[in-house]
Write an enzyme that holds these catalytic residues in place. Structure first.
Site, PDB file in Angstrom:
ATOM      1  N   TYR A 164      26.202  -0.090  27.750  1.00  0.00           N
ATOM      2  CA  TYR A 164      27.581  -1.189  27.311  1.00  0.00           C
ATOM      3  C   TYR A 164      28.051  -2.050  28.411  1.00  0.00           C
ATOM      4  CZ  TYR A 164      32.119  -1.631  25.850  1.00  0.00           C
ATOM      5  OH  TYR A 164      33.467  -2.310  25.576  1.00  0.00           O
ATOM      6  N   ASP A 172      25.456   9.097  26.514  1.00  0.00           N
ATOM      7  CA  ASP A 172      26.858   8.198  25.957  1.00  0.00           C
ATOM      8  C   ASP A 172      26.400   8.100  24.149  1.00  0.00           C
ATOM      9  OD1 ASP A 172      28.611   6.565  24.695  1.00  0.00           O
ATOM     10  OD2 ASP A 172      29.379   5.274  26.436  1.00  0.00           O
ATOM     11  N   LYS A 179      34.490   4.310  17.270  1.00  0.00           N
ATOM     12  CA  LYS A 179      33.747   4.114  16.889  1.00  0.00           C
ATOM     13  C   LYS A 179      33.567   5.141  15.787  1.00  0.00           C
ATOM     14  CE  LYS A 179      33.676   0.895  20.118  1.00  0.00           C
ATOM     15  NZ  LYS A 179      33.546   1.361  20.738  1.00  0.00           N
TER      16      LYS A 179
HETATM   17  C1  LIG Z   1      28.210   2.942  24.233  1.00  0.00           C
HETATM   18  C2  LIG Z   1      29.666   2.331  24.213  1.00  0.00           C
HETATM   19  N1  LIG Z   1      30.342   3.235  25.137  1.00  0.00           N
HETATM   20  C3  LIG Z   1      31.704   3.313  25.105  1.00  0.00           C
HETATM   21  C4  LIG Z   1      32.855   2.460  25.156  1.00  0.00           C
HETATM   22  C5  LIG Z   1      33.869   2.222  25.774  1.00  0.00           C
HETATM   23  O1  LIG Z   1      35.415   2.775  25.039  1.00  0.00           O
HETATM   24  P1  LIG Z   1      36.474   2.140  24.328  1.00  0.00           P
HETATM   25  O2  LIG Z   1      36.354   0.573  24.133  1.00  0.00           O
HETATM   26  O3  LIG Z   1      36.531   3.283  23.234  1.00  0.00           O
HETATM   27  O4  LIG Z   1      36.846   1.896  25.585  1.00  0.00           O
HETATM   28  C6  LIG Z   1      31.989   1.494  23.899  1.00  0.00           C
HETATM   29  C7  LIG Z   1      32.886   0.617  23.512  1.00  0.00           C
HETATM   30  O5  LIG Z   1      32.595  -0.021  22.308  1.00  0.00           O
HETATM   31  C8  LIG Z   1      30.603   1.293  23.304  1.00  0.00           C
HETATM   32  O6  LIG Z   1      30.200   0.890  22.939  1.00  0.00           O
END
Ligand SMILES: Cc1ncc(COP(=O)(O)O)c(C=O)c1O
Length: 385
Positions: A104, A176, A201
């Site tokens: 990400y 993740d 999500k």
């Molecule tokens: C795979 C993944 N990890 C971490 C995050 C970060 O999360 P947040 O936007 O809640 O900080 C995202 C956000 O889109 C994501 O898609």
């Protein structure tokens, strides 16, 4: 509402971490919107002193997500990035991390722009190639940080083999699991040491909260994360904790529909003459289809497809009506996005090209609408391409 040790996944999602409220019997854990707790006498209290440190709503969620992922303890943070930031505090100056190369964009930004200022180093590797992962390990490697499937080109890492490899080198495997959700994949069962989610999500699932969790398995990690959560203070609020707790109750039935719609859209797009390529692990043409079948329960709601040019992507994105043009994923409504200019804009263009995030690539987070309406909408938009 005591769960037996044999409780199955849906039952765990609904009930784990929650007891009827002790003061009223309320079946739903209340939003404990308080900053502090009155103590009965000096040094005599009910285990709650200050709400950064302990909050019953947050603690219910933490117990719930720990059980859902099959881990020993969970910690809830103000965002997915705050959760990943907390994991990074396990590192000390001089340490090295091997990371999935198309992680990400926000994770890449945190590692590359912030954490490299603290004498930490990162190698970005295609973690679906465990030979490459092993070659990237150095004497100072402490974490292998994996996203599977990757965002947005859906490469899969073999979690069991990755855990074995990491442990042979005394490295912790961090996964993740945001993209798959724990309904689809439970990394701790394959040997992962730490699992993280952006609860924004699938776990919350209704596009109305931002949050993150870490689920840990090792006692030393649990002790450190509990300390850091309080020391840094990036906690999830009581209201957001309550929202995510409500979300996880329906995680299994939502994920079943996300899986169905993701699969159906991938098949529809793969058969469309204007689509050059579809990235979805549930298609037999996916290079890791067999691994995905072993490791995942269904193939999730995320897919991406190649239209060949920025102009084609722009026409499609500007024509869809039911697909909402927005960042994020994992909510009940279908979202569509352009990774190169949206989620992955912070990744340098050369790296985007290497990974396959071209200007013609479009990503879909399949929601739970009627599939025929989603197909109609895409079909109309593809006519305009
Ligand atoms: C795979 C993944 N990890 C971490 C995050 C970060 O999360 P947040 O936007 O809640 O900080 C995202 C956000 O889109 C994501 O898609």
């Amino acid at each position: 509402m005591k769960l037996t040790s044999r409780a199955r996944f849906s039952t765990i999602c609904l009930h784990a971490g929650q007891e009827p409220d002790p003061s009223t019997g309320a079946i739903i854990t209340p939003i404990y919107q308080t900053s502090t707790y009155v103590q009965e006498a000096l040094g005599v209290h009910k285990g709650f002193e200050y709400a950064r440190t302990q909050n019953p709503t947050r603690m219910a969620l933490e117990g719930n997500v720990a059980a859902i992922e099959g881990g020993k303890a969970g910690f809830a943070f103000a965002s997915g990035m705050a959760a990943i930031g907390a994991i990074a505090t396990l590192l000390k100056s001089g340490d090295h991390v091997v990371v999935s190369d198309n992680t990400y964009g926000g994770t890449f930004r945190l590692f590359d722009k912030v954490l490299t200022r603290y004498q930490l180093s990162f190698s970005y590797v295609d973690t679906s190639d465990l030979g490459a992962v092993e070659r990237a390990f150095t004497k100072t490697t402490r974490l292998l940080f994996v996203e599977t499937p990757t965002n947005p080109v859906m490469r899969i890492t073999d979690l069991r083999a990755a855990a074995e490899l990491a442990h042979r080198h005394d490295v912790r495997l961090v996964v993740d699991n945001t993209f798959a959700s724990p309904y689809v994949q439970r990394p701790i069962e394959f040997g992962a040491d730490l699992v993280t989610h952006s609860t924004t999500k699938y776990l919350n699932g209704h596009s109305d909260s931002v949050g993150g969790v870490v689920i840990a398995q090792r006692d030393d990690d649990i002790e450190w994360l509990r300390f850091v959560q309080n020391a840094e203070g990036a906690i999830l609020s009581p209201f957001d904790s309550w929202l995510v707790l409500r979300g996880t109750k329906t995680l299994p039935i939502r994920m079943q529909r996300h899986n169905e719609n993701g699969q159906a859209l991938a098949e529809f797009l793969a058969a469309h003459p204007k689509v050059q390529h579809v990235y979805y692990p549930g298609l037999p043409t996916h290079p890791q289809y067999e691994l995905a079948k072993r490791q995942m329960r269904g193939f999730g709601g995320m897919l991406a497809f190649e239209l060949g040019s920025l102009e084609a992507a722009r026409r499609l994105l500007n024509t869809v009506k039911l697909h909402a043009l927005a960042e994020s994923l994992g909510g009940v409504e279908t979202l569509i996005s352009h990774p190169a200019s949206m989620t992955h804009a912070s990744v340098p263009p050369e790296r985007r090209q290497e990974i396959g995030i071209t200007d013609g690539l479009v990503r879909i987070s399949a929601g739970i609408e009627d599939i025929e309406d989603l197909k109609d909408d895409l079909s109309r938009a593809l006519d305009a391409v």
